[in-house]
Motif scaffolding. Structure first.
Motif, PDB file in Angstrom:
ATOM      1  N   ILE A 241       0.854  -1.184   0.000  1.00  0.00           N
ATOM      2  CA  ILE A 241       0.000   0.000   0.000  1.00  0.00           C
ATOM      3  C   ILE A 241       0.892   1.237   0.000  1.00  0.00           C
ATOM      4  O   ILE A 241       1.730   1.408   0.906  1.00  0.00           O
ATOM      5  CB  ILE A 241      -0.923   0.021   1.231  1.00  0.00           C
ATOM      6  N   CYS A 242       0.736   2.091  -0.992  1.00  0.00           N
ATOM      7  CA  CYS A 242       1.548   3.304  -1.065  1.00  0.00           C
ATOM      8  C   CYS A 242       1.254   4.179   0.138  1.00  0.00           C
ATOM      9  O   CYS A 242       0.099   4.495   0.425  1.00  0.00           O
ATOM     10  CB  CYS A 242       1.260   4.072  -2.356  1.00  0.00           C
ATOM     11  N   SER A 243       2.299   4.580   0.850  1.00  0.00           N
ATOM     12  CA  SER A 243       2.135   5.383   2.062  1.00  0.00           C
ATOM     13  C   SER A 243       1.722   6.815   1.763  1.00  0.00           C
ATOM     14  O   SER A 243       1.374   7.558   2.680  1.00  0.00           O
ATOM     15  CB  SER A 243       3.442   5.383   2.865  1.00  0.00           C
ATOM     16  N   VAL A 244       1.749   7.198   0.501  1.00  0.00           N
ATOM     17  CA  VAL A 244       1.381   8.563   0.121  1.00  0.00           C
ATOM     18  C   VAL A 244      -0.019   8.610  -0.487  1.00  0.00           C
ATOM     19  O   VAL A 244      -0.945   9.169   0.087  1.00  0.00           O
ATOM     20  CB  VAL A 244       2.413   9.177  -0.836  1.00  0.00           C
ATOM     21  N   CYS A 245      -0.208   7.999  -1.653  1.00  0.00           N
ATOM     22  CA  CYS A 245      -1.491   8.125  -2.340  1.00  0.00           C
ATOM     23  C   CYS A 245      -2.518   7.096  -1.881  1.00  0.00           C
ATOM     24  O   CYS A 245      -3.700   7.240  -2.152  1.00  0.00           O
ATOM     25  CB  CYS A 245      -1.315   8.052  -3.846  1.00  0.00           C
ATOM     26  N   GLY A 246      -2.074   6.044  -1.181  1.00  0.00           N
ATOM     27  CA  GLY A 246      -3.004   5.091  -0.604  1.00  0.00           C
ATOM     28  C   GLY A 246      -3.439   3.965  -1.520  1.00  0.00           C
ATOM     29  O   GLY A 246      -4.251   3.129  -1.114  1.00  0.00           O
ATOM     30  N   LEU A 247      -2.910   3.916  -2.739  1.00  0.00           N
ATOM     31  CA  LEU A 247      -3.300   2.830  -3.637  1.00  0.00           C
ATOM     32  C   LEU A 247      -2.652   1.511  -3.216  1.00  0.00           C
ATOM     33  O   LEU A 247      -1.514   1.483  -2.754  1.00  0.00           O
ATOM     34  CB  LEU A 247      -2.923   3.167  -5.075  1.00  0.00           C
ATOM     35  N   GLU A 248      -3.386   0.424  -3.384  1.00  0.00           N
ATOM     36  CA  GLU A 248      -2.912  -0.899  -3.005  1.00  0.00           C
ATOM     37  C   GLU A 248      -2.540  -1.675  -4.245  1.00  0.00           C
ATOM     38  O   GLU A 248      -3.349  -1.837  -5.158  1.00  0.00           O
ATOM     39  CB  GLU A 248      -4.000  -1.627  -2.216  1.00  0.00           C
ATOM     40  N   GLY A 249      -1.309  -2.165  -4.290  1.00  0.00           N
ATOM     41  CA  GLY A 249      -0.840  -2.913  -5.446  1.00  0.00           C
ATOM     42  C   GLY A 249      -0.153  -4.187  -5.043  1.00  0.00           C
ATOM     43  O   GLY A 249      -0.246  -4.643  -3.902  1.00  0.00           O
ATOM     44  N   HIS A 250       0.563  -4.773  -5.995  1.00  0.00           N
ATOM     45  CA  HIS A 250       1.271  -6.025  -5.773  1.00  0.00           C
ATOM     46  C   HIS A 250       2.745  -5.803  -6.079  1.00  0.00           C
ATOM     47  O   HIS A 250       3.099  -5.276  -7.131  1.00  0.00           O
ATOM     48  CB  HIS A 250       0.681  -7.123  -6.661  1.00  0.00           C
ATOM     49  N   VAL A 251       3.598  -6.214  -5.158  1.00  0.00           N
ATOM     50  CA  VAL A 251       5.027  -5.967  -5.281  1.00  0.00           C
ATOM     51  C   VAL A 251       5.733  -7.185  -5.865  1.00  0.00           C
ATOM     52  O   VAL A 251       5.369  -8.330  -5.580  1.00  0.00           O
ATOM     53  CB  VAL A 251       5.634  -5.590  -3.906  1.00  0.00           C
ATOM     54  N   SER A 252       6.711  -6.915  -6.706  1.00  0.00           N
ATOM     55  CA  SER A 252       7.506  -7.981  -7.311  1.00  0.00           C
ATOM     56  C   SER A 252       8.876  -7.421  -7.653  1.00  0.00           C
ATOM     57  O   SER A 252       9.111  -6.205  -7.552  1.00  0.00           O
ATOM     58  CB  SER A 252       6.822  -8.524  -8.572  1.00  0.00           C
ATOM     59  N   VAL A 253       9.777  -8.292  -8.039  1.00  0.00           N
ATOM     60  CA  VAL A 253      11.101  -7.876  -8.487  1.00  0.00           C
ATOM     61  C   VAL A 253      11.237  -8.266  -9.952  1.00  0.00           C
ATOM     62  O   VAL A 253      11.144  -9.448 -10.301  1.00  0.00           O
ATOM     63  CB  VAL A 253      12.225  -8.516  -7.643  1.00  0.00           C
TER      64      VAL A 253
END
Length: 325
Positions: A241-253
């Motif tokens: 969850i982006c600590s600024v805009c609040g959007l929730e996504g999925h993290v990967s490398v």
């Protein structure tokens, strides 16, 4: 003439004041009128969380704060400028305490969504023959270009850029540059730092002249929406969850680089509106949520159960105070 306002949160004639003025010199180079304010010279009180402003806004009775200090003067200086540059010392990896105090005073009272909703409420009351007061229209100034420069004495400053970006969310201002300068005690003797500050001023001035087409000029961030690099990682999942805009996504490398992907269906709610806190739609949703929750609280406070619980805690213990002469 396009006007650019510089606000420094540092000590008098120190690195922050000087770097802020260097950025303003860049704005002058672009033909702008400039003004400079030292936040330390102002009387800015802490937000008490009394929610008077919310109650006034959501009842169509205007926009006010219980404090009578210099905040409104500062805010309207910002609102009336075409662009703003803020230069801030780094405290404990993040923005300064004074910056946080001013950021707290911005919201929810100066939140664009809240004031748009409050204006609609006031107009509805007036149309029905009631007495109402709309917020000062100058408060609603979305899209205003703003740039931030965080200056730190070491390499411990990973929270300052998110702190600064969050401040821009409340009035829905457009971030042009969000710079972090580590190891900056020698900032005034570092030609690269001085040149970068000057360019930030140039970038901000150009954005202030044409805010509609202004775009972010800083380094690309991990968040593909707001360029933040600060995320809350949900334990046991791949969610971020982006600590600024609040959007929730999925993290990967991907290719040895951290990537956060926002999937269409997760960025939108059941009404099909974008939920990021820096969009008009997201502001509307957030403002409606606040109005609903404050309405529920107001009803709870009228009940005996709520009153009895408050009375219990009040009777249990009183706050300790220092001795007074």
């Amino acid at each position: 003439m396009t006007k650019v306002l510089g606000v420094s949160f540092g000590t008098k004639n120190g690195n922050n004041d000087s770097i802020c003025k260097e950025a303003l010199m860049g704005a002058v180079e672009e033909g702008c009128e400039v003004e400079f304010i030292r936040a330390m010279d102002l009387n800015i009180k802490h937000c008490t969380g009394c929610i008077t402003c919310v109650k006034m806004l959501m009842s169509g009775q205007g926009n006010m704060c219980i404090h009578k200090d210099d905040f409104d003067w500062l805010f309207f200086k910002m609102a009336e400028a075409d662009g703003i540059i803020m230069c801030d010392p780094i405290f404990e990896t993040g923005a300064s305490g004074l910056f946080h105090t001013i950021m707290d005073r911005f919201g929810p009272r100066m939140d664009t969504g809240n004031n748009v909703i409050a204006t609609q409420i006031a107009e509805k009351i007036a149309a029905e023959g009631g007495k109402s007061k709309a917020p000062d229209p100058r408060i609603i100034c979305p899209g205003k270009p703003v740039s931030y420069i965080g200056i730190g004495g070491s390499d411990w400053g990973t929270h300052v850029q998110p702190d600064h970006a969050i401040q821009s969310m409340t009035p829905t201002w457009k971030v042009i540059d969000n710079e972090w300068v580590p190891w900056s005690k020698r900032a005034l003797l570092d030609d690269k730092v001085v040149a970068r500050a000057h360019q930030i001023g140039v970038n901000l001035a150009r954005a202030a002249k044409d805010p509609e087409h202004a775009t972010y000029q800083g380094a690309e961030g991990v968040c593909p929406h707001c360029h933040a690099n600060d995320f809350y990682l949900v334990p046991g999942t791949d969610k971020a969850i982006c600590s600024v805009c609040g959007l929730e996504g999925h993290v990967s490398v991907v290719d040895d680089k951290i990537k956060v992907e926002y999937r269409h269906d997760e960025c939108y709610d059941e009404r099909g509106l974008f939920r990021a806190h820096d969009t008009a739609e997201g502001k509307q949703i957030h403002g409606e949520d606040i109005g609903r929750m404050e309405g529920e609280l107001a009803q709870l406070q009228k009940g005996d159960e709520y009153k009895n619980r408050v009375a219990k805690y009040k009777a249990f213990i009183q706050p300790t105070m220092p001795p007074r002469d």
